[in-house]
Write a protein that holds these residues in place. Structure first.
Motif, PDB file in Angstrom:
ATOM      1  N   ASP A 136       0.799  -1.213   0.000  1.00 27.96           N
ATOM      2  CA  ASP A 136       0.000   0.000   0.000  1.00 27.96           C
ATOM      3  C   ASP A 136       0.844   1.280   0.000  1.00 27.96           C
ATOM      4  N   TYR A 137       2.141   1.185  -0.188  1.00 24.29           N
ATOM      5  CA  TYR A 137       2.961   2.390  -0.262  1.00 24.29           C
ATOM      6  C   TYR A 137       3.253   2.792  -1.694  1.00 24.29           C
ATOM      7  N   GLY A 138       2.612   2.100  -2.672  1.00 24.92           N
ATOM      8  CA  GLY A 138       2.748   2.490  -4.059  1.00 24.92           C
ATOM      9  C   GLY A 138       3.916   1.883  -4.794  1.00 24.92           C
TER      10      GLY A 138
END
Length: 152
Positions: A136-138
């Motif tokens: 979820d940090y890209g």
């Protein structure tokens, strides 16, 4: 195919003595009723069919012999003759009533209702390589396991 009942058994259920033409018609009615019983039930042999099949065949043949034209009312004076739609298109033929058809089907093991069937995926279910977990940090997905043979 052999009829499930004999002409003598049908004669015992009728209220009158059959003449030669009526005996021929009665024998045909027994054959027709037996064919219908095999159609609605199963292809039983005459000597191994359930006893109730014989009873139903005799009932249908007697119904036909009692009213071969399918009429429900007949009078000699004033010549009144009436038909009913109760038998529908089967009036004047050898037929089984709905409850008799249901009974034949149940004797044959044919049941109505819901059933279930096993379901499985079609085709091979092989792994396609390394499994990845989204992050979820890209960034790029994180590999869950690196070895396709021994993932754990």
């Amino acid at each position: 195919m052999t009829a499930f009942a004999t002409l003598e058994e049908l004669k015992n259920r009728l209220d009158w003595t059959l003449d030669a033409d009526e005996e021929r018609i009665a024998a045909s009615a027994l054959e027709d009723a037996s064919d219908l019983a095999r159609e609605y039930g199963r292809d039983w042999a005459a000597d191994s069919a359930p006893r109730l099949v014989r009873t139903l065949v005799l009932r249908a043949a007697k119904r036909y012999m009692d009213r071969p034209a399918g009429n429900t009312l007949s009078r000699a004076g004033d010549e009144t003759l009436g038909w009913s739609d109760a038998a529908g298109e089967d009036a004047g033929t050898v037929y089984f009533k709905k409850d008799e058809i249901d009974l034949l089907r149940s004797l044959a093991g044919k049941s109505k209702g819901f059933g279930s069937a096993p379901v499985s995926a079609w085709g091979p279910q092989a792994k396609t390589g390394i499994g990845y977990v989204p992050v979820d940090y890209g960034g790029d997905p994180f590999p869950m396991f690196a070895d396709p043979v021994e993932p754990w």
